[in-house]
Motif scaffolding. Structure first.
Motif: not given
Length: 85
Positions: A27-32, A68-72, A76-85
């Motif tokens: 799962d992931s979510f994004a923030l501006p 979690f992994a966080v990437r810019t 898309e102009g966002v920062v996205r966070c994924w749960r990886v484990a």
């Protein structure tokens, strides 16, 4: 002055503004993006949203044994966070 039988106050729990507890692996979510700040590192500049989200994800993951992994994503102009484990 010493007091006897004084109860210990309850631990104050913080509420997270991010949905780390609800996330399943993948799962992931994004923030501006929030704006650049000076940051010691590779190029000297990081986004404030990235810094806050990465710190929160690391702290939550350490307490709850999750990763979690966080990437810019500049396109898309966002920062996205994924749960990886």
């Amino acid at each position: 002055k010493m007091k006897k039988n004084k109860p210990i106050p309850a631990i104050r729990r913080r509420r997270t503004i991010y949905p780390f507890g609800e996330m399943k692996v993948g799962d992931s979510f994004a923030l501006p993006l929030g704006g650049a700040i000076k940051f010691p590192g590779n190029n000297g500049v990081k986004d404030i949203t990235y810094s806050r989200l990465a710190g929160a994800a690391h702290g939550y993951g350490r307490k709850h044994s999750r990763k979690f992994a966080v990437r810019t994503i500049k396109d898309e102009g966002v920062v996205r966070c994924w749960r990886v484990a």
